[in-house]
Design an enzyme around this catalytic site. Structure first.
Site, PDB file in Angstrom:
ATOM      1  N   ASP A 107      39.593 -16.529  12.269  1.00  0.00           N
ATOM      2  CA  ASP A 107      38.750 -17.554  12.905  1.00  0.00           C
ATOM      3  C   ASP A 107      39.681 -18.626  13.457  1.00  0.00           C
ATOM      4  O   ASP A 107      40.080 -19.536  12.732  1.00  0.00           O
ATOM      5  CB  ASP A 107      37.797 -18.187  11.886  1.00  0.00           C
ATOM      6  CG  ASP A 107      36.776 -17.203  11.345  1.00  0.00           C
ATOM      7  OD1 ASP A 107      36.034 -16.624  12.148  1.00  0.00           O
ATOM      8  OD2 ASP A 107      36.716 -17.024  10.109  1.00  0.00           O
ATOM      9  N   ARG A 115      42.353 -21.399  11.369  1.00  0.00           N
ATOM     10  CA  ARG A 115      43.011 -20.887  10.163  1.00  0.00           C
ATOM     11  C   ARG A 115      44.532 -20.933  10.268  1.00  0.00           C
ATOM     12  O   ARG A 115      45.217 -21.226   9.294  1.00  0.00           O
ATOM     13  CB  ARG A 115      42.582 -19.438   9.891  1.00  0.00           C
ATOM     14  CG  ARG A 115      41.083 -19.194   9.863  1.00  0.00           C
ATOM     15  CD  ARG A 115      40.395 -19.888   8.726  1.00  0.00           C
ATOM     16  NE  ARG A 115      38.984 -19.511   8.694  1.00  0.00           N
ATOM     17  CZ  ARG A 115      38.040 -20.228   8.145  1.00  0.00           C
ATOM     18  NH1 ARG A 115      38.340 -21.368   7.565  1.00  0.00           N
ATOM     19  NH2 ARG A 115      36.780 -19.830   8.157  1.00  0.00           N
ATOM     20  N   ARG A 176      31.891 -27.549  16.381  1.00  0.00           N
ATOM     21  CA  ARG A 176      32.279 -26.169  16.700  1.00  0.00           C
ATOM     22  C   ARG A 176      31.538 -25.677  17.945  1.00  0.00           C
ATOM     23  O   ARG A 176      31.944 -24.697  18.562  1.00  0.00           O
ATOM     24  CB  ARG A 176      31.981 -25.246  15.518  1.00  0.00           C
ATOM     25  CG  ARG A 176      32.749 -25.600  14.256  1.00  0.00           C
ATOM     26  CD  ARG A 176      32.209 -24.845  13.056  1.00  0.00           C
ATOM     27  NE  ARG A 176      32.443 -23.405  13.154  1.00  0.00           N
ATOM     28  CZ  ARG A 176      31.864 -22.507  12.362  1.00  0.00           C
ATOM     29  NH1 ARG A 176      31.006 -22.903  11.422  1.00  0.00           N
ATOM     30  NH2 ARG A 176      32.141 -21.224  12.499  1.00  0.00           N
ATOM     31  N   LYS A 206      29.501 -15.979  18.739  1.00  0.00           N
ATOM     32  CA  LYS A 206      28.795 -16.143  17.466  1.00  0.00           C
ATOM     33  C   LYS A 206      28.009 -17.460  17.475  1.00  0.00           C
ATOM     34  O   LYS A 206      28.333 -18.363  18.263  1.00  0.00           O
ATOM     35  CB  LYS A 206      29.784 -16.105  16.293  1.00  0.00           C
ATOM     36  CG  LYS A 206      30.856 -17.196  16.273  1.00  0.00           C
ATOM     37  CD  LYS A 206      31.846 -16.916  15.147  1.00  0.00           C
ATOM     38  CE  LYS A 206      32.818 -18.039  14.957  1.00  0.00           C
ATOM     39  NZ  LYS A 206      33.858 -17.743  13.945  1.00  0.00           N
ATOM     40  N   HIS A 207      26.912 -17.535  16.675  1.00  0.00           N
ATOM     41  CA  HIS A 207      26.388 -16.645  15.651  1.00  0.00           C
ATOM     42  C   HIS A 207      24.987 -16.237  16.086  1.00  0.00           C
ATOM     43  O   HIS A 207      24.101 -17.096  16.143  1.00  0.00           O
ATOM     44  CB  HIS A 207      26.317 -17.333  14.300  1.00  0.00           C
ATOM     45  CG  HIS A 207      27.603 -17.998  13.856  1.00  0.00           C
ATOM     46  ND1 HIS A 207      28.037 -19.213  14.352  1.00  0.00           N
ATOM     47  CD2 HIS A 207      28.557 -17.598  12.967  1.00  0.00           C
ATOM     48  CE1 HIS A 207      29.190 -19.549  13.771  1.00  0.00           C
ATOM     49  NE2 HIS A 207      29.530 -18.581  12.926  1.00  0.00           N
ATOM     50  N   HIS A 219      26.674 -20.717   4.253  1.00  0.00           N
ATOM     51  CA  HIS A 219      27.594 -20.376   3.172  1.00  0.00           C
ATOM     52  C   HIS A 219      26.949 -20.631   1.809  1.00  0.00           C
ATOM     53  O   HIS A 219      27.344 -20.038   0.811  1.00  0.00           O
ATOM     54  CB  HIS A 219      28.880 -21.212   3.274  1.00  0.00           C
ATOM     55  CG  HIS A 219      29.732 -20.874   4.455  1.00  0.00           C
ATOM     56  ND1 HIS A 219      29.514 -21.426   5.692  1.00  0.00           N
ATOM     57  CD2 HIS A 219      30.783 -20.035   4.586  1.00  0.00           C
ATOM     58  CE1 HIS A 219      30.414 -20.942   6.537  1.00  0.00           C
ATOM     59  NE2 HIS A 219      31.192 -20.099   5.890  1.00  0.00           N
ATOM     60  N   ASP A 293      28.500 -11.802  10.040  1.00  0.00           N
ATOM     61  CA  ASP A 293      29.202 -12.894   9.374  1.00  0.00           C
ATOM     62  C   ASP A 293      29.467 -12.404   7.944  1.00  0.00           C
ATOM     63  O   ASP A 293      28.981 -11.346   7.527  1.00  0.00           O
ATOM     64  CB  ASP A 293      28.362 -14.164   9.398  1.00  0.00           C
ATOM     65  CG  ASP A 293      29.214 -15.433   9.344  1.00  0.00           C
ATOM     66  OD1 ASP A 293      30.390 -15.335   8.947  1.00  0.00           O
ATOM     67  OD2 ASP A 293      28.703 -16.509   9.704  1.00  0.00           O
TER      68      ASP A 293
END
Length: 575
Positions: A107, A115, A176, A206-207, A219, A293
């Site tokens: 990502d 990341r 984002r 995404k998403h 999450h 995901d």
């Protein structure tokens, strides 16, 4: 038949024939695989460390996985050279065992979700890119990111986010997203996808079908989209259609309940045939790879467990089943390997028992193989150190990212009297201690200003002490004030002073602060935007950005005005 007409007809038919031939080849390759290899190609998995041994060696050589995911929390992030060496070992092992190339995915969205950082160019958030105002910047930055990833051996980026962030209370998308306008989100998303294609890596929109109008972090729990189908067609889906126009190779699912699409109040879209097969495949005509995901996320894991989630996601229409580093985040990383392997064996058993027809698995794997064919031939990562140093974290890349971020700074609301600063000076800059770069930026451009760090979520006593320390003119820098209520209390305690607010992260901070007055938005504490904030405050430059979201009661979308005299934005080699 006339020769010219024959040539024209052949020109129309040959591309179709070529695609059909390649599809047949991919299907034949899938049919030739044993069941374990076939099922393995459907998984994108997490592993510990960055040495080709132990668990990752077993995943590649015994479980024959289709892809591996890189996360910092599981110890997979490193500078470009180390990643390149690891990737080369992975690809060599796959080739030596007669397996397709392995997807090495990450990502690398930019902003808060990046990341890979050491040795890589720091990228501004999507919302900052949109605020800077040119879709071409999205293409250039995606091309930049793709070049750095490809040179490092990373061949798949699970980006861009094309969710329309229309809910100010969204805890997981925010900056984002490119904004709250579906048309503009589509424009910037399409440009980014084109950039990734130029740079030589696969990417994913995404998403799906949209995570922007939610107020729960998937999450942790199951968000719900309350909109009806007409609203979804008008707001959430257009950016995905634009992504398909750009021939996006992957689309990632969202763990969100969408009753208007599924008819069920608590069924995640990831597990819904109506969403993945009915809407995405049949209605919208997507022919690429559908990737889930992470199936370890709370919205899925708590109710279904990894084995059942993998089976149901596949039956719904997913081609690539992602298990991320969520258990590492929860301190349960040691459980990851066994649970992932259990999900693989569960799907393998379902194929052997006939619950899932082998022919359907072969068709899905053929899609994955077709996506992998789009990658550069041969070694994914260049073995030439000169190529690596020129493409990963180069000064040229740093200048581009810095320039775009600096153009994002937006003067959302300007109440006369604060700017320009009086010639006599007198300014205290308050900033969260998690963003120490603020002090450096102001030290360079406004050295006489007092800078004072505060805890990200200050207590009542800390708020009172700060209010006593500062002068009469304050620039209050906030960072996600909706998450840390102490920042709202700090703004309230400064009520009698002259205060301007600069939101270093989400522009929605204004909705959590009383009396925002003069208000600036940075869309993430990128060095370029912090530099622009300091220069703007010093009167050296103007705020060039335009607000890409609606701020109810504060400013309409597109607000922002030039202020101060323009001057060139610096382009340091290593900002």
């Amino acid at each position: 038949m006339r020769p010219l007409l024959l040539v024209l007809l052949l020109g129309l038919l040959l591309p179709t024939a070529g695609c059909a031939s390649r599809s047949a080849n991919h299907l034949a390759e899938a049919r030739a695989m044993d069941t374990r290899a076939l099922v393995g190609q459907l998984f994108l998995l997490t592993f510990p460390g960055l040495e080709y041994s132990g668990e990752v060696k077993r995943l590649v050589e015994e479980d024959k996985v289709g892809g591996l995911m890189l996360y910092g929390v599981s110890g997979n992030t490193a500078p470009p050279g180390q990643l390149r060496r690891f990737s080369s070992e992975v690809q060599r092992a796959a080739r030596d065992h007669g397996l397709p190339p392995v997807l090495l995915a990450v990502d690398q969205e930019g902003g808060a979700v990046q990341r890979l950082r050491r040795g890589f160019t720091r990228l501004p958030s999507n919302m900052a890119v949109a605020a800077a105002g040119e879709p071409e910047n999205a293409r250039r930055l995606a091309d930049l990111a793709a070049q750095e990833l490809e040179a490092s051996g990373v061949n798949c980026n699970l980006a861009p986010v094309v969710d329309v962030n229309s809910n100010p209370d969204n805890p997981i998308i925010g900056t984002r997203s490119f904004g709250s306008d579906p048309s503009k989100v589509g424009q910037y998303g399409l440009a980014a996808i084109q950039g990734y294609g130029q740079g030589g890596v696969l990417c994913s929109a995404k998403h799906f079908p949209g995570h922007g109008d939610t107020d729960v972090d998937s999450h942790l729990g199951l968000p719900r989209i309350k909109a009806d189908r007409a609203r979804l067609e008008r707001v959430e889906l257009p950016p995905f259609r634009a992504a398909m126009e750009a021939n996006v190779p992957l689309v990632m699912t969202a763990h969100v309940a969408a009753p208007a699409l599924t008819g069920e109040p608590d069924l995640p879209a990831t597990l819904s045939p109506e969403v993945l097969t009915g809407l995405l495949r049949e209605d919208m005509g997507f022919e690429g790879v559908v990737v889930t995901d992470s199936l370890f996320m709370g919205a899925i894991m708590e109710k279904y467990g990894p084995k059942e989630a993998a089976l149901r996601a596949f039956e719904a229409g997913a081609d690539l089943l992602l298990f991320g580093a969520d258990l590492y985040v929860r301190g349960r990383g040691e459980e990851t390997a066994a649970l992932q392997r259990g999900a693989m064996r569960g799907l393998e058993d379902a194929v052997r028992s006939g619950r899932i027809p082998r022919a359907e698995v072969e068709r899905r794997v053929a899609r994955v193989l077709a996506a992998k064919e789009r990658l550069p031939s041969g070694e994914f990562a260049s073995g030439d150190p000169k190529v690596l140093s020129a493409r990963a974290g180069s000064p040229e890349h740093a200048r581009l990212a810095f320039s775009v971020a600096s153009k994002a700074l937006t003067l959302v609301r300007d109440e006369p009297g604060f700017f320009p600063l009086p010639s006599g000076g007198g300014l205290t800059v308050l900033f969260p201690e998690s963003v120490p770069d603020v002090s450096d930026a102001f030290a360079e451009h406004l050295p006489w200003a007092e800078t004072l760090a505060y805890p990200d979520d200050p207590s009542e006593s800390e708020v009172d002490a700060l209010a006593e320390q500062v002068g009469e003119r304050v620039l209050l820098c906030t960072l996600d004030a909706g998450r840390d209520p102490g920042q709202s209390e700090l703004r309230r305690a400064l009520g009698e002073k002259e205060v301007a607010v600069a939101a270093l992260g989400s522009p929605y901070d204004a909705l959590h602060l009383e009396g925002t007055g003069t208000y600036l938005a940075c869309y993430g504490p990128h060095p370029g935007c912090l530099d622009a904030l300091a220069r703007f405050t010093a009167g050296e430059t103007r705020a060039q950005g335009r607000l890409p979201v609606d701020l109810p009661g504060v400013a309409p979308r597109g607000a922002g005005q030039f202020s101060g005299e323009p001057s060139p934005v610096p382009s340091p080699g290593s900002p």
